[in-house]
Scaffold this motif. Sequence first.
Motif, PDB file in Angstrom:
ATOM      1  N   LEU A  60       0.737  -1.054   0.242  1.00  0.00           N
ATOM      2  CA  LEU A  60       0.256   0.115  -0.116  1.00  0.00           C
ATOM      3  C   LEU A  60       0.684   1.570  -0.114  1.00  0.00           C
ATOM      4  O   LEU A  60       0.656   2.193  -1.073  1.00  0.00           O
ATOM      5  N   LEU A  61       1.859   0.914   0.476  1.00  0.00           N
ATOM      6  CA  LEU A  61       3.104   2.301   0.635  1.00  0.00           C
ATOM      7  C   LEU A  61       3.499   2.388  -0.536  1.00  0.00           C
ATOM      8  O   LEU A  61       3.887   3.486  -0.531  1.00  0.00           O
ATOM      9  N   ARG A  62       4.126   1.656  -1.310  1.00  0.00           N
ATOM     10  CA  ARG A  62       4.684   1.791  -2.501  1.00  0.00           C
ATOM     11  C   ARG A  62       3.419   2.235  -3.488  1.00  0.00           C
ATOM     12  O   ARG A  62       4.147   3.439  -3.927  1.00  0.00           O
ATOM     13  N   SER A  63       2.283   1.934  -3.250  1.00  0.00           N
ATOM     14  CA  SER A  63       1.138   2.139  -4.312  1.00  0.00           C
ATOM     15  C   SER A  63       1.071   3.821  -4.353  1.00  0.00           C
ATOM     16  O   SER A  63       0.098   4.840  -4.786  1.00  0.00           O
ATOM     17  N   PHE A  64       1.291   4.290  -2.911  1.00  0.00           N
ATOM     18  CA  PHE A  64       0.984   5.565  -3.169  1.00  0.00           C
ATOM     19  C   PHE A  64       1.646   5.788  -1.547  1.00  0.00           C
ATOM     20  O   PHE A  64       1.650   6.698   0.029  1.00  0.00           O
ATOM     21  N   PRO A  65       3.045   6.670  -2.801  1.00  0.00           N
ATOM     22  CA  PRO A  65       4.031   7.197  -1.684  1.00  0.00           C
ATOM     23  C   PRO A  65       3.378   8.123  -1.118  1.00  0.00           C
ATOM     24  O   PRO A  65       2.754   9.683  -1.696  1.00  0.00           O
ATOM     25  N   GLY A  66       4.198   8.750   0.160  1.00  0.00           N
ATOM     26  CA  GLY A  66       3.906  10.028   0.960  1.00  0.00           C
ATOM     27  C   GLY A  66       2.775   9.498   2.236  1.00  0.00           C
ATOM     28  O   GLY A  66       2.708  10.591   2.446  1.00  0.00           O
ATOM     29  N   ALA A  67       2.116   8.459   1.451  1.00  0.00           N
ATOM     30  CA  ALA A  67       1.212   7.957   2.137  1.00  0.00           C
ATOM     31  C   ALA A  67       1.344   7.861   3.541  1.00  0.00           C
ATOM     32  O   ALA A  67       1.412   7.225   3.969  1.00  0.00           O
ATOM     33  N   THR A  68       0.473   8.517   4.721  1.00  0.00           N
ATOM     34  CA  THR A  68       0.775   7.614   6.060  1.00  0.00           C
ATOM     35  C   THR A  68      -0.259   7.157   6.296  1.00  0.00           C
ATOM     36  O   THR A  68      -1.155   6.279   5.841  1.00  0.00           O
ATOM     37  N   TYR A  69       0.666   5.605   6.790  1.00  0.00           N
ATOM     38  CA  TYR A  69      -0.366   4.184   7.609  1.00  0.00           C
ATOM     39  C   TYR A  69      -0.064   4.314   8.957  1.00  0.00           C
ATOM     40  O   TYR A  69       0.421   4.485   9.634  1.00  0.00           O
ATOM     41  N   THR A  70      -1.737   3.978   9.211  1.00  0.00           N
ATOM     42  CA  THR A  70      -1.851   3.382  10.741  1.00  0.00           C
ATOM     43  C   THR A  70      -2.588   2.406  10.622  1.00  0.00           C
ATOM     44  O   THR A  70      -3.426   1.823   9.990  1.00  0.00           O
ATOM     45  N   GLY A  71      -1.814   1.309  11.987  1.00  0.00           N
ATOM     46  CA  GLY A  71      -2.435  -0.112  11.730  1.00  0.00           C
ATOM     47  C   GLY A  71      -3.058  -0.288  12.701  1.00  0.00           C
ATOM     48  O   GLY A  71      -2.687   0.192  14.606  1.00  0.00           O
ATOM     49  N   ILE A  72      -5.114  -0.520  12.944  1.00  0.00           N
ATOM     50  CA  ILE A  72      -4.711  -0.900  14.881  1.00  0.00           C
ATOM     51  C   ILE A  72      -5.242  -2.516  14.665  1.00  0.00           C
ATOM     52  O   ILE A  72      -5.245  -2.758  13.634  1.00  0.00           O
ATOM     53  N   GLU A  73      -5.268  -2.851  15.728  1.00  0.00           N
ATOM     54  CA  GLU A  73      -5.552  -4.396  16.340  1.00  0.00           C
ATOM     55  C   GLU A  73      -5.354  -4.304  17.513  1.00  0.00           C
ATOM     56  O   GLU A  73      -5.090  -3.528  18.488  1.00  0.00           O
TER      57      GLU A  73
END
Length: 199
Positions: A62-75
């Motif tokens: 996902l981050l390769r597909s959207f350079p500069g995007a932030t990623y938040t993982g919840i679990e």
Amino acid sequence: MSTRFDPSFYRRFYKNPRTRVTTREEMSRRANAIAGLMRYLELPVKSILDAGCGLGLMRASLLRSFPGATYTGIEVSEHLCKQYGWTQASLAAYRPARRFDLIVCYDVLQYLTDRESVRALANLGRLCRRGLYFHAPTHEDWADNADLSCSDSDIQLREANWYRERLDRNFSHVGFGLHVRRGVAFAQWEMEKPAEKRL
């Protein structure tokens, strides 16, 4: 719930080649498909929420597909949050101060009660700014699609329409599990739409 998802759960369903239910390669393909659909519909993505991210198998793609995007993982798994740095939270109760351009909710709601699932689906409507990828195994999948030799059977199975009716309150389904928030402008050719949208 957090104690259920201990190291043995992830060893069995995600790490052991003999018992795992998916692979890194499959999850990367899924992430690339989600990203491709978002780009095709010209829906910009600067922020991603992976709700129930598990081992984070879609994160890199996902981050390769959207350079500069932030990623938040919840679990909910305390074990995974300590190991990977995810935010420990249930989708039914998660209340961040922001919304997300893309939310991925893959194989999460089957572990929630009906009441928790209703709250989680409503929360997806609040948290999502543009696109939602949603998947949960259904009664129909259990009969026709699931590999029962490796799938976790200790889950809540619901009819597909149970999910569709609740998702339709906030989203339009555009196919392959991708939903676009109502009110967001996008173009889609008639023959690209899911069959139920053409009726």
